[in-house]
Design a protein around this motif. Structure first.
Motif, short mmCIF file in Angstrom:
data_model
loop_
_atom_site.label_atom_id
_atom_site.label_comp_id
_atom_site.label_asym_id
_atom_site.label_seq_id
_atom_site.Cartn_x
_atom_site.Cartn_y
_atom_site.Cartn_z
N SER A 1 8.97 14.93 -14.02
CA SER A 1 8.27 16.10 -14.54
C SER A 1 6.76 15.95 -14.36
N THR A 2 6.30 14.72 -14.11
CA THR A 2 4.87 14.47 -13.88
C THR A 2 4.71 13.54 -12.66
N PRO A 3 5.02 14.04 -11.47
CA PRO A 3 5.02 13.16 -10.29
C PRO A 3 3.66 12.56 -9.97
N TYR A 4 2.57 13.25 -10.33
CA TYR A 4 1.24 12.71 -10.03
C TYR A 4 0.83 11.59 -10.99
N GLU A 5 1.63 11.38 -12.02
CA GLU A 5 1.35 10.31 -12.97
C GLU A 5 2.26 9.10 -12.76
N GLU A 6 3.10 9.15 -11.74
CA GLU A 6 4.00 8.03 -11.45
C GLU A 6 3.24 6.95 -10.67
N PRO A 7 3.56 5.68 -10.94
CA PRO A 7 2.95 4.61 -10.15
C PRO A 7 3.37 4.73 -8.69
N PHE A 8 2.51 4.26 -7.82
CA PHE A 8 2.81 4.25 -6.39
C PHE A 8 3.78 3.12 -6.06
N LEU A 9 4.67 3.40 -5.14
CA LEU A 9 5.49 2.37 -4.51
C LEU A 9 4.80 2.12 -3.17
N ILE A 10 4.09 1.03 -3.08
CA ILE A 10 3.23 0.75 -1.93
C ILE A 10 4.02 -0.01 -0.86
N PRO A 11 4.13 0.58 0.35
CA PRO A 11 4.84 -0.13 1.42
C PRO A 11 3.92 -1.09 2.15
N GLU A 12 4.49 -2.17 2.68
CA GLU A 12 3.75 -3.09 3.55
C GLU A 12 2.43 -3.53 2.92
N LEU A 13 2.48 -3.98 1.68
CA LEU A 13 1.26 -4.42 1.00
C LEU A 13 0.78 -5.72 1.64
N ARG A 14 -0.42 -5.67 2.20
CA ARG A 14 -1.01 -6.84 2.87
C ARG A 14 -2.31 -7.21 2.17
N PHE A 15 -2.55 -8.50 2.06
CA PHE A 15 -3.75 -8.96 1.39
C PHE A 15 -4.84 -9.39 2.36
N ALA A 16 -4.52 -9.47 3.63
CA ALA A 16 -5.53 -9.90 4.60
C ALA A 16 -6.01 -8.73 5.45
N GLY A 17 -5.84 -7.53 4.96
CA GLY A 17 -6.26 -6.37 5.73
C GLY A 17 -5.22 -5.99 6.77
N LYS A 18 -5.68 -5.35 7.83
CA LYS A 18 -4.77 -4.83 8.85
C LYS A 18 -4.53 -5.81 10.00
N ASP A 19 -4.96 -7.06 9.84
CA ASP A 19 -4.74 -8.04 10.90
C ASP A 19 -3.27 -8.08 11.29
N LYS A 20 -3.03 -8.14 12.60
CA LYS A 20 -1.65 -8.17 13.08
C LYS A 20 -0.91 -9.40 12.56
N LYS A 21 -1.57 -10.55 12.62
CA LYS A 21 -0.97 -11.77 12.07
C LYS A 21 -1.41 -11.85 10.61
N HIS A 22 -0.45 -11.91 9.73
CA HIS A 22 -0.76 -11.92 8.31
C HIS A 22 0.04 -13.00 7.61
N LYS A 23 -0.51 -13.48 6.54
CA LYS A 23 0.20 -14.47 5.73
C LYS A 23 0.85 -13.81 4.53
#
Length: 161
Positions: A25-47
């Motif tokens: 009933s309040t979709p804009y208040e729902e937490p995001f389900l974040i895909p492909e969460l990376r902590f090193a940015g967009k680097d192709k090789k990631h840890k």
């Protein structure tokens, strides 16, 4: 969100998340389900990368979800001229590497990680129901200090008997 993934499982989870949002009933208040969460940015090789993550602003909790079918996470590249001992050592090393990453998610970023294996992934609705628990969680009501002390005293009284 799901167009960039080649994984049938990731696409299935994305479909269920969109359905979850449509039902809200309040979709804009729902937490995001974040895909492909990376902590090193967009680097192709990631840890550090998680298939999905929920960063819940209501509870300040961070939960990662790893989709780990054996076909991609525990595959053996070659088996010719390899002994059973050598294969088990390779699998052991791969397992240690995977678990090390999950432990680092927690120790470095405070993200608990839930892993879905082949058995889990045979029921994507069941997997999403686990994710949904973290999406739908709101502020927890914690007991007052006085009540916690009273409960602790009752437990210790039972132990002393």
């Amino acid at each position: 969100m799901k167009r960039v993934s080649n994984s049938q499982y990731e696409k299935g989870i994305a479909d269920r998340y969109l359905s979850y949002l449509r039902k809200s009933s309040t979709p804009y208040e729902e937490p995001f389900l974040i895909p492909e969460l990376r902590f090193a940015g967009k680097d192709k090789k990631h840890k550090y990368r998680l298939d999905y993550a929920v960063l819940n602003p209501y509870t300040m909790s961070k939960t990662g979800f790893e989709i780990s079918p054996a076909s991609t996470h525990m595959k053996v590249d070659r088996i010719r001229n390899v002994t059973k001992v050598e294969m088990n050592e390779a699998l052991r090393d791969d397992w240690a590497k995977e678990m090390s990453k999950r432990n680092e998610y927690f120790s470095k970023f405070g993200i608990n990680t839930i892993t879905f294996t082949d058995r889990d992934l045979s029921d994507l609705d069941g997997c999403f129901s686990v994710i949904e628990q973290y999406l739908s969680e709101r502020v927890r009501k914690f007991p007052r200090v006085e009540q916690s002390l009273q409960d602790a005293r009752a437990v210790f009284a039972e132990i002393m008997l």
